[in-house]
Each structure stands twice: as structure tokens, then as C-alpha cells.
Write a protein that holds these residues in place. Structure first.
Motif, PDB file in Angstrom:
ATOM      1  N   GLY A  51       0.771  -1.239   0.000  1.00 48.87           N
ATOM      2  CA  GLY A  51       0.000   0.000   0.000  1.00 48.87           C
ATOM      3  C   GLY A  51       0.800   1.286   0.000  1.00 48.87           C
ATOM      4  N   TYR A  52       2.091   1.213  -0.259  1.00 48.81           N
ATOM      5  CA  TYR A  52       2.914   2.419  -0.289  1.00 48.81           C
ATOM      6  C   TYR A  52       2.804   3.118  -1.647  1.00 48.81           C
ATOM      7  CZ  TYR A  52       5.244   1.413   4.124  1.00 48.81           C
ATOM      8  OH  TYR A  52       5.511   1.198   5.458  1.00 48.81           O
ATOM      9  N   ASP A  53       2.972   4.420  -1.628  1.00 53.43           N
ATOM     10  CA  ASP A  53       3.117   5.213  -2.839  1.00 53.43           C
ATOM     11  C   ASP A  53       4.602   5.189  -3.201  1.00 53.43           C
ATOM     12  OD1 ASP A  53       2.987   6.980  -4.922  1.00 53.43           O
ATOM     13  OD2 ASP A  53       2.532   8.745  -3.707  1.00 53.43           O
ATOM     14  N   VAL A  54       4.963   4.472  -4.242  1.00 50.15           N
ATOM     15  CA  VAL A  54       6.368   4.230  -4.578  1.00 50.15           C
ATOM     16  C   VAL A  54       6.780   5.071  -5.785  1.00 50.15           C
ATOM     17  CG1 VAL A  54       8.081   2.512  -5.247  1.00 50.15           C
ATOM     18  CG2 VAL A  54       6.245   1.892  -3.655  1.00 50.15           C
ATOM     19  N   LYS A  68       1.269   7.671   4.495  1.00 51.22           N
ATOM     20  CA  LYS A  68       0.720   8.687   5.386  1.00 51.22           C
ATOM     21  C   LYS A  68      -0.351   8.065   6.270  1.00 51.22           C
ATOM     22  CE  LYS A  68      -1.625  13.185   5.489  1.00 51.22           C
ATOM     23  NZ  LYS A  68      -0.734  13.721   6.539  1.00 51.22           N
ATOM     24  N   ALA A  69      -0.364   8.465   7.528  1.00 52.96           N
ATOM     25  CA  ALA A  69      -1.403   8.041   8.470  1.00 52.96           C
ATOM     26  C   ALA A  69      -1.793   9.246   9.311  1.00 52.96           C
ATOM     27  CB  ALA A  69      -0.904   6.906   9.356  1.00 52.96           C
ATOM     28  N   GLY A  70      -3.040   9.331   9.691  1.00 57.15           N
ATOM     29  CA  GLY A  70      -3.476  10.446  10.519  1.00 57.15           C
ATOM     30  C   GLY A  70      -3.560  11.747   9.737  1.00 57.15           C
ATOM     31  N   THR A  71      -3.475  12.853  10.454  1.00 59.55           N
ATOM     32  CA  THR A  71      -3.691  14.178   9.849  1.00 59.55           C
ATOM     33  C   THR A  71      -2.491  15.110   9.968  1.00 59.55           C
ATOM     34  OG1 THR A  71      -4.643  14.989  11.938  1.00 59.55           O
ATOM     35  CG2 THR A  71      -6.170  14.050  10.310  1.00 59.55           C
ATOM     36  N   SER A  72      -1.445  14.693  10.672  1.00 62.52           N
ATOM     37  CA  SER A  72      -0.294  15.567  10.898  1.00 62.52           C
ATOM     38  C   SER A  72       0.483  15.807   9.602  1.00 62.52           C
ATOM     39  CB  SER A  72       0.633  14.953  11.946  1.00 62.52           C
ATOM     40  OG  SER A  72       1.828  15.699  12.059  1.00 62.52           O
ATOM     41  N   ALA A  73       1.092  16.990   9.516  1.00 58.82           N
ATOM     42  CA  ALA A  73       1.949  17.328   8.376  1.00 58.82           C
ATOM     43  C   ALA A  73       3.405  16.948   8.629  1.00 58.82           C
ATOM     44  CB  ALA A  73       1.853  18.820   8.074  1.00 58.82           C
ATOM     45  N   ARG A  74       3.696  16.326   9.759  1.00 58.24           N
ATOM     46  CA  ARG A  74       5.071  15.979  10.103  1.00 58.24           C
ATOM     47  C   ARG A  74       5.585  14.843   9.214  1.00 58.24           C
ATOM     48  NH1 ARG A  74       6.845  14.702  15.455  1.00 58.24           N
ATOM     49  NH2 ARG A  74       8.743  15.726  14.724  1.00 58.24           N
ATOM     50  N   THR A  75       6.922  14.810   9.041  1.00 60.70           N
ATOM     51  CA  THR A  75       7.536  13.830   8.145  1.00 60.70           C
ATOM     52  C   THR A  75       8.830  13.297   8.747  1.00 60.70           C
ATOM     53  OG1 THR A  75       8.759  15.568   6.989  1.00 60.70           O
ATOM     54  CG2 THR A  75       6.609  14.947   6.071  1.00 60.70           C
ATOM     55  N   LEU A 115      14.493  -2.830   6.601  1.00 58.87           N
ATOM     56  CA  LEU A 115      13.579  -1.722   6.340  1.00 58.87           C
ATOM     57  C   LEU A 115      12.287  -2.219   5.689  1.00 58.87           C
ATOM     58  CD1 LEU A 115      13.153   1.248   6.695  1.00 58.87           C
ATOM     59  CD2 LEU A 115      14.324   1.676   4.526  1.00 58.87           C
ATOM     60  N   LEU A 116      12.383  -3.261   4.878  1.00 56.14           N
ATOM     61  CA  LEU A 116      11.158  -3.847   4.324  1.00 56.14           C
ATOM     62  C   LEU A 116      10.295  -4.456   5.430  1.00 56.14           C
ATOM     63  CD1 LEU A 116      12.446  -5.549   1.045  1.00 56.14           C
ATOM     64  CD2 LEU A 116      10.875  -3.604   1.227  1.00 56.14           C
ATOM     65  N   GLY A 117      10.950  -5.059   6.427  1.00 55.82           N
ATOM     66  CA  GLY A 117      10.190  -5.588   7.551  1.00 55.82           C
ATOM     67  C   GLY A 117       9.439  -4.503   8.294  1.00 55.82           C
ATOM     68  N   ALA A 118      10.096  -3.379   8.512  1.00 57.59           N
ATOM     69  CA  ALA A 118       9.432  -2.242   9.155  1.00 57.59           C
ATOM     70  C   ALA A 118       8.322  -1.702   8.273  1.00 57.59           C
ATOM     71  CB  ALA A 118      10.450  -1.152   9.456  1.00 57.59           C
ATOM     72  N   ALA A 119       8.577  -1.635   6.963  1.00 52.07           N
ATOM     73  CA  ALA A 119       7.565  -1.123   6.036  1.00 52.07           C
ATOM     74  C   ALA A 119       6.292  -1.957   6.102  1.00 52.07           C
ATOM     75  CB  ALA A 119       8.126  -1.144   4.608  1.00 52.07           C
ATOM     76  N   GLN A 120       6.443  -3.263   6.124  1.00 53.30           N
ATOM     77  CA  GLN A 120       5.274  -4.137   6.181  1.00 53.30           C
ATOM     78  C   GLN A 120       4.501  -3.932   7.480  1.00 53.30           C
ATOM     79  OE1 GLN A 120       6.065  -8.398   6.441  1.00 53.30           O
ATOM     80  NE2 GLN A 120       4.297  -8.836   5.138  1.00 53.30           N
ATOM     81  N   HIS A 121       5.226  -3.821   8.591  1.00 54.56           N
ATOM     82  CA  HIS A 121       4.549  -3.673   9.883  1.00 54.56           C
ATOM     83  C   HIS A 121       3.883  -2.302  10.011  1.00 54.56           C
ATOM     84  CE1 HIS A 121       3.755  -5.379  13.816  1.00 54.56           C
ATOM     85  NE2 HIS A 121       4.043  -4.198  14.361  1.00 54.56           N
ATOM     86  N   LEU A 122       4.562  -1.267   9.544  1.00 51.14           N
ATOM     87  CA  LEU A 122       3.974   0.073   9.591  1.00 51.14           C
ATOM     88  C   LEU A 122       2.703   0.141   8.752  1.00 51.14           C
ATOM     89  CD1 LEU A 122       7.240   2.184   9.318  1.00 51.14           C
ATOM     90  CD2 LEU A 122       5.630   2.281  11.233  1.00 51.14           C
ATOM     91  N   ALA A 123       2.716  -0.517   7.588  1.00 55.57           N
ATOM     92  CA  ALA A 123       1.526  -0.511   6.736  1.00 55.57           C
ATOM     93  C   ALA A 123       0.379  -1.265   7.376  1.00 55.57           C
ATOM     94  CB  ALA A 123       1.869  -1.132   5.380  1.00 55.57           C
ATOM     95  N   LYS A 124       0.714  -2.296   8.144  1.00 53.10           N
ATOM     96  CA  LYS A 124      -0.310  -3.108   8.796  1.00 53.10           C
ATOM     97  C   LYS A 124      -0.936  -2.378   9.983  1.00 53.10           C
ATOM     98  CE  LYS A 124       0.999  -7.268   9.628  1.00 53.10           C
ATOM     99  NZ  LYS A 124       1.665  -8.425  10.296  1.00 53.10           N
ATOM    100  N   THR A 125      -0.103  -1.711  10.781  1.00 56.69           N
ATOM    101  CA  THR A 125      -0.596  -1.108  12.026  1.00 56.69           C
ATOM    102  C   THR A 125      -0.963   0.365  11.883  1.00 56.69           C
ATOM    103  OG1 THR A 125       1.687  -0.611  12.676  1.00 56.69           O
ATOM    104  CG2 THR A 125       0.748  -2.716  13.409  1.00 56.69           C
ATOM    105  N   ARG A 126      -0.186   1.112  11.100  1.00 52.33           N
ATOM    106  CA  ARG A 126      -0.412   2.551  10.851  1.00 52.33           C
ATOM    107  C   ARG A 126      -0.622   3.320  12.149  1.00 52.33           C
ATOM    108  NH1 ARG A 126      -2.179   3.548   5.020  1.00 52.33           N
ATOM    109  NH2 ARG A 126      -1.836   1.512   4.052  1.00 52.33           N
TER     110      ARG A 126
END
Length: 396
Positions: A51-54, A68-75, A115-126
Motif C-alpha cells: 500500500g505504499y506510494d512508490v 501517510k497516516a493520521g492528519t499531521s503534516a510531520r515527516t 527496512l522492508l520488515g518495518a515497512a510491512q509492519h507500519l503498513a499493517k498497524t499505521r
């Protein structure tokens, strides 16, 4: 997983077998700097599926995956390098390189898999509020004109704003799962110098009719030893190493030319400038003293890697929360190796740190090296937690 806490290593346990497969696939199919087409395709396919924008082809085969998750403009940005080395693998592993003369001898396969492992988990939990940019970089191993430089020149930070950027490198000799942090200068600037000495060749029995470039080169080598001992502050660190001296082919012939090549390392811009100035002066003066001529090709490589204070402290705190302070070394000793992550840190605040690859394991750039798979879930959990913490409402 409770909404009130951040990622733990145990949260990645179910992903361990998949991360092993990803890492072993990458290890089996190494690609050299600026040749990472298949690696980039493999990484992009994984990220797109989660689900990433690549965005592809940044600075070569580089890519950025944004979520992106939530409404914050932080990066925040997190980087992994993807390229391999021109080394013939001698590990004997069942997932050893299938490309003769190429191998992942520095662990970039592991960095990418983590980093791919983190990417998968971040996409799952957000469970963060803002935008994370995962940067998969080509060509870290070039020494100059690197992937980091090209990605920055290709508008990396304008296209993908990052308040801070973080990166890691594995470190053989330190127990697996142990993190090392150091604020300020952590890794050296590394420059390359090639000196070509033009003499006058002739018969070895008539040296008085020649200008012997071997003698000139030897004098230069010895004079260079005074730079660190007499021109650099004893409280500073510097290295001037002549690693190659080539001249002649026969014992009874004085050659026309000689070539010296050296590696020059430093931990501050001021010392770096001093080293270059003194090398140029010594080479020219020594050559002139013997009636020879010298050409100098001084190639500036990666700059000093300087971690920012606040971001280093933040990353250290994340590691201590994740694995406990007993598995964190701070300050970690400075290293005379170089790293093109330094270019990112010239543009944005951030932290580059070390993750132990295991005591007694083969060193980096060895034909027997292999990334320690124990670090896959630990590293992925760290990156997940760092993003969650950095892009949390509490952190804001």
C-alpha cells in the motif's frame, strides 16, 4: 497490540520467516552500484503490495516509498542501501550469490530486508501520525559520485520532505542486537589521491644519467609520514596511507614513471583541508628537489559523517526502550571508515548508528561475511518504533 504502546521486537516474530526469505533472496541476487535494477524492482513490488506510494528511478535505481497516516503534516525519512560489492563469495551458504564475482559482503541485503520488515509492519498497524518516507538507495559503495549525492541532486528532500533522516549499518565484532550511537563526528571523510611521478628512465648501471622516479616516490612516501605527526593537532584524528606504489618491470631498468595511490581520512573539514594542502605541497617539493615532475589527482570522497545531537539522543532512547540500556553503547567509538549517509546529514538533521552483527563474525567486505539474521526482527522493530515515536502526538 494495545494502542497505548509502541512496537516491540515480539510484534515482528510472525514475520521472521518471511524476512529470512527476503534477505536470502537479496543475498542470492547481488547487484553492483548503479546496476540495482532487479533489486529495485523486487523492493518496489513488495512496497506497492503493502500500500505504499512508490516513486522509482531517483538518482539511478533509487526509490522512495511514502505512507501517510493520521492528519499531521510531520515527516520523517529512513534510508537503506541496496548495492553489493565486486567480491567472489566464499561463504558456502545455500543462499550464496549466484553471480560470480559479486556478493553482499557489507550487509546491504540485510539493511534492505530490515527496512522492508518495518515497512510491512507500519503498513499493517499505521500507528503514527504523519508521513514516513522509506528511502532505498543505490550505489553507497562507490566512494564518490554516490547514490546519496545523486538522489539529493534529483530533488530527494524537495520531493519528499523529511524533518529528520535516520540510517543504520551492521557492525561485526559487536553482539547482535546491540546498538551503537554517537553524536557529532562518527565516521571519517575519505579521499583518494593518485600521484604520477615523471622521471627520466635509463640503465640501472648508469643512474647518474637518469631521474629515478622510484627514489622520488620513496622520498615522497617518507615525507608524507610527517603530516599526521607534525601538521595535525594531536587531539585530532587523521590517516594518510600509501596503499599502492607501482614502478618498473625489470631490475636492471630505471623506469620513466612511478605511481603512488593513497587513502586520506579525517574527522573535521579543517583537518581535511590541511591534509590536502600538505600532500600537494610535499609531493611538489619532493619531486622538484630531484628534478622530477609530479601530477596529483586529488579526489574528494565522502565527507565527515556528523550526527545531530537531538536526533541521536532520540534514536538512542528508542533503542533503550526496545532492547534495554544494557544493549546500547553510547557513545560508540568513532570509525575511520566512510559512509555517504553523510551527505543526507549535510541537508537534514538525523542520526546514523551501528547495529552489532555478532562477536567473532567475519568483517565487512570479507568474502566470508554474512548478515546476521538475528537482526532482522530487531532492526525492523526498531525502525517501526522510531517512526511511531517520531510521528506520535506526544513527540509533536
Amino acid at each position: 497490540m494495545s494502542e497505548s504502546r509502541y512496537c516491540e521486537v515480539a510484534d515482528l516474530a510472525e514475520a521472521k520467516s518471511e524476512l529470512d526469505e527476503i534477505r536470502h533472496h537479496l543475498h542470492r541476487h547481488p547487484e553492483l552500484s548503479y546496476e540495482e535494477a532487479d533489486t529495485s524492482d523486487f523492493v518496489a513490488d513488495k512496497l506497492t503490495g503493502w500500500g505504499y506510494d512508490v516513486t522509482r528511478n531517483i538518482g539511478g535505481h533509487g526509490l522512495v516509498a511514502s505512507l501517510k497516516a493520521g492528519t499531521s503534516a510531520r515527516t520523517v525519512g529512513v534510508r537503506a542501501d541496496m548495492d553489493a560489492l565486486p567480491i567472489k563469495e566464499e561463504t558456502g551458504l545455500d543462499y550464496a550469490s549466484i553471480h560470480d564475482g559479486k556478493m553482499h559482503a557489507c550487509g546491504h541485503d540485510g539493511h534492505t530486508a530490515v527496512l522492508l520488515g518495518a515497512a510491512q509492519h507500519l503498513a499493517k498497524t499505521r500507528r503514527f501520525d504523519g508521513t514516513v518516507h522509506l528511502i532505498f538507495q543505490p550505489a553507497e559503495e562507490t566512494g564518490y559520485d554516490s547514490g546519496a549525492q545523486r538522489m539529493i541532486a534529483d530533488g530527494l528532500f524537495e520531493r519528499f520532505p523529511c524533518e529528520a533522516i535516520f540510517g543504520l549499518h551492521n557492525h561485526p565484532g559487536v553482539p547482535a542486537g546491540t546498538f551503537g550511537f554517537r553524536a557529532g563526528p562518527m565516521m571519517a571523510a575519505a579521499d583518494r589521491v593518485k600521484v604520477r611521478i615523471h622521471g627520466r628512465g635509463g640503465h640501472a648501471a648508469r643512474p647518474h644519467l637518469t631521474i629515478d622516479p622510484v627514489v622520488v616516490g620513496s622520498s615522497i612516501v617518507m615525507a608524507l609520514q610527517t603530516i599526521v605527526s607534525r601538521n595535525v593537532d594531536p587531539n585530532e584524528a587523521a590517516v594518510v596511507t600509501v596503499g599502492s606504489f607501482r614502478a618498473g618491470h625489470a631490475p636492471n631498468v630505471i623506469p620513466e614513471d612511478a605511481v603512488l595511490e593513497m587513502s586520506v581520512r579525517s574527522f573535521s573539514p579543517e583537518v581535511r583541508d590541511t591534509l590536502e594542502q600538505r600532500i600537494r605541497t610535499i609531493v611538489a617539493a619532493q619531486a622538484e628537489a630531484y628534478g622530477a615532475k609530479a601530477e596529483i589527482d586529488f579526489i574528494r570522497g565522502y565527507p565527515v559523517l556528523i550526527n545531530s545531537e537531538a536526533e541521536t539522543e532520540f534514536a538512542r532512547n528508542v533503542a533503550e526502550e526496545l532492547v534495554g540500556p544494557e544493549h546500547v553503547i553510547a557513545p560508540f567509538p568513532p570509525m575511520s571508515g566512510s559512509e555517504d549517509f553523510a551527505y543526507y546529514l549535510q541537508q537534514r538533521p538525523g542520526c546514523f548508528f551501528r547495529l552489532g552483527n555478532g562477536a567473532g563474525r567475519p568483517m565487512l567486505h570479507s568474502a566470508h561475511y554474512d548478515f546476521n539474521d538475528e537482526n532482522l526482527t530487531i532492526g525492523a522493530a526498531f525502525w517501526t518504533r522510531l517512526v511511531e515515536r517520531f510521528l506520535s502526538k506526544e513527540q509533536a
